[in-house]
Scaffold this active site. Structure first.
Site, mmCIF file in Angstrom:
data_model
loop_
_atom_site.group_PDB
_atom_site.id
_atom_site.type_symbol
_atom_site.label_atom_id
_atom_site.label_comp_id
_atom_site.label_asym_id
_atom_site.label_seq_id
_atom_site.Cartn_x
_atom_site.Cartn_y
_atom_site.Cartn_z
ATOM 1 N N TYR A 171 -7.120 -20.611 15.282
ATOM 2 C CA TYR A 171 -6.350 -21.850 15.405
ATOM 3 C C TYR A 171 -5.547 -22.174 14.142
ATOM 4 C CZ TYR A 171 -8.223 -24.176 19.648
ATOM 5 O OH TYR A 171 -8.537 -24.564 20.910
ATOM 6 N N GLU A 172 -4.398 -22.803 14.341
ATOM 7 C CA GLU A 172 -3.578 -23.381 13.264
ATOM 8 C C GLU A 172 -3.205 -22.364 12.188
ATOM 9 O OE1 GLU A 172 -2.770 -26.021 14.404
ATOM 10 O OE2 GLU A 172 -4.465 -26.547 15.657
ATOM 11 N N GLY A 173 -2.977 -21.138 12.605
ATOM 12 C CA GLY A 173 -2.715 -20.054 11.665
ATOM 13 C C GLY A 173 -4.015 -19.336 11.357
#
Length: 585
Positions: free
Chosen positions: A435-437
């Site tokens: 997630y999120e990078g």
């Protein structure tokens, strides 16, 4: 499934004794009249009850039933809608939201602990609220007053929900390649056309409207802009109007988090409103992104805490084998807690989880200072937030997965089957590293931008603060203090080496970033453990103080050395990583 018990005493200890939250709040005018320790503890106590009684009962069925895509509707599992209504009515969605728009205005130091409890009990449910809070944060920071007035009160109340729409099938994490388009309309709004994938909470039946923050490109612009795009249009009087061309193409079928709707979203001439300046969308979106990076770190932390409780309870009741020195009771089999290997796993989970909680509260403190403090303190806190955010996301989620797998190992074969519940946590927390990078991207951001981006100035300042903190510890073992200080000095020396050679060795940062972040994380946890043990030495609960010292000793003896191991990997450079031709892989 073992019932969850929130670690309230540990949470209070961090707020009151370790990081002196009451003094911090009193020194910040925006907080002084909003929260004190009694208020914070009352909120934590109520959150513990909600997590145990409202959220945990949803977890198993949510995993087994999952979400359903029916037409253009996403149906959440049985009980989710009713629980969300109760959760929203309690004001929990807007806990840290702006009071001017209906939020409770609580500090982030407190919010991180509430989020941890949610993730310890039901990951999927907690994600919906997290996305809404992040969207509201971005709107408050960058949108016009008109958009704030229209959207924030309904987001904070939970009547509407939020989603972050970035990724596209061909672009992945490289957002420069997105193709979603925004065409200006005569009334100042924009027509949004395109599609996104992997959109958590992209649609659901928990709220009456979903507010999407969508990255798109304006005509003749190489930059990326950010747009607020409601699923259902909002009339001038604030009422809901007609559908807005926002539809669900499909839902993703995932390894875990099956009750969290991860959607393919389509935008067909959907009306959107610009947030921030044109071609500055990524800057605006990173306000939400950074919030979500910490929130996802808390997912790893919360799962680690749940894994510890489950495995610890099981180890104290599961009879198997006899203690190495003979059964203390003369029994033919003892609880497996007597075995050294089981103790090693439980102590590792506990040591990493409690230090991880300290990291989350400390990062929350820096966020509060960055938002509310005076100029000099604020500027320093902003630098520390930048330094700590990728660490909080990556180190907490990596160690969170480690904790759930280790907890599963304590259960043995019983951990691999559904009945005990631990295997769901292994599946649910796995995505947090992506997630999120991905955590590799977080590490590159940490080393490439936050450490060497300012020629190691912020890290140097941070290490100086650590050394100053170590000097103030009156009860800590002198050798342990010296060891932690030495590890940080070695970390600083390695950072300077990378900074001095990053241009001559362009693959150096990318190749060594994960090891460097891990080295920093283990070193930081060493400092936090000395700090916690020192502050616990005079605690009124002698058992609590003894527990802290036992776990601190274990960390210093068994885990701190991992920092030096990871530094040794960094110091080997990138040669052997980059040497083999790509076609040989």
């Amino acid at each position: 499934m073992y019932p969850y018990q929130a670690p309230l005493k540990d949470m209070q200890f961090l707020l009151e004794n370790v990081f002196d939250a009451p003094t911090t709040w009193q020194q910040l005018p925006a907080m002084a009249e909003t929260v004190d320790l009694d208020t914070a503890l009352a909120i934590l106590d109520e959150s513990a009850k909600i997590s145990r009684d409202l959220l945990q009962p949803l977890n198993r069925n949510g995993d087994e039933q999952g979400v359903v895509h029916r037409g253009n509707d996403i149906i959440t599992p049985d009980g989710f809608k009713e629980a969300y209504s109760q959760f929203a009515e309690g004001g929990w969605v807007g806990l840290c939201g702006e009071a001017d728009f209906g939020g409770m205005g609580m500090p982030k130091m407190l919010g991180v602990l509430v989020d941890e409890m949610g993730y310890s009990t039901c990951n999927s449910f907690t994600l919906y609220n997290s996305l809404t809070a992040g969207a509201a944060l971005c709107i408050n920071a960058h949108a016009t007053d008109e958009l704030k007035q229209t959207y924030l009160p309904n987001l904070y109340s939970g009547q509407w929900a939020g989603a972050m729409d970035m990724t596209e099938p061909h672009a992945g994490s490289d957002l420069r390649g997105i193709r979603t388009k925004a065409e200006p309309l005569e009334d100042g709004s924009y027509s949004i056309t395109g599609n996104k994938i992997f959109i958590t909470g992209g649609d659901h039946d928990l709220a009456e409207n979903v507010i999407h923050l969508v990255l798109a490109k304006l005509p003749d612009s190489n930059g990326i802009s950010l747009f607020l795009v409601p699923k259902i249009r909002v009339n001038a009087d604030g009422s809901l109007g007609e559908a807005n061309g926002v539809t669900v193409g499909s839902i993703e079928h995932k390894m875990g988090l099956k009750a969290s709707a991860t959607c393919v979203m389509n935008y067909d001439n959907a009306v959107g409103y610009l947030i921030g300046r044109p071609a500055r969308g990524l800057v605006c979106m990173f306000t939400m992104m950074n919030y979500e990076r910490l929130a996802i770190g808390l997912q790893g932390l919360g799962n680690g805490q749940a894994a510890y409780q489950m495995a610890s309870d099981y180890a104290k009741e599961r009879l198997q084998g006899v203690a190495a020195e003979g059964s203390p009771t003369g029994a033919t089999s003892d609880p497996i807690i007597v075995h050294g290997d089981v103790r090693r796993m439980l102590l590792t989970i506990r040591a990493m989880t409690e230090a991880g909680r300290a990291l989350s509260v400390y990062t929350g403190k820096q966020l509060d200072l960055a938002k509310y403090a005076s100029d000099d303190v604020q500027a320093k806190a902003v630098r520390y937030v930048g330094l700590l955010t990728p660490v909080s996301k990556a180190f907490l989620t990596d160690r969170g997965l480690d904790a759930t797998v280790m907890g599963q190992q304590v259960f043995g074969g019983h951990g691999y089957i559904r009945e005990t519940g631990i295997e769901q946590f292994v599946r649910d927390t796995r995505i947090a590293q992506i997630y999120e990078g991905t955590n590799g991207i977080q590490a590159i951001d940490f080393l490439g931008r936050k450490v060497t981006g300012d020629n190691v100035a912020t890290l140097t300042e941070f290490v100086a603060d650590v050394n100053a903190g170590l000097a103030e510890l009156s009860q800590a073992n002198a050798d342990h203090k010296a060891t932690v200080s030495q590890v940080f000095e070695e970390l600083l020396a390695t950072a300077n080496y990378i900074n001095n050679n990053k241009h001559e060795q362009p693959a150096l940062v990318n190749s060594c970033a994960v090891d460097f972040l891990d080295a920093f994380g283990y070193a930081l946890y060493g400092y936090f453990w000395l700090l916690m043990a020192d502050k616990a030495s005079g605690h009124e609960d002698a058992t609590f103080a003894a527990q802290k010292q036992y776990v601190a000793d274990f960390y210093m003896d068994k885990l701190l050395s991992k920092s030096q191991y990871h530094l040794s990997q960094v110091n080997q450079g990138d040669k052997s990583i980059m040497a083999m031709p790509a076609e040989m892989f």
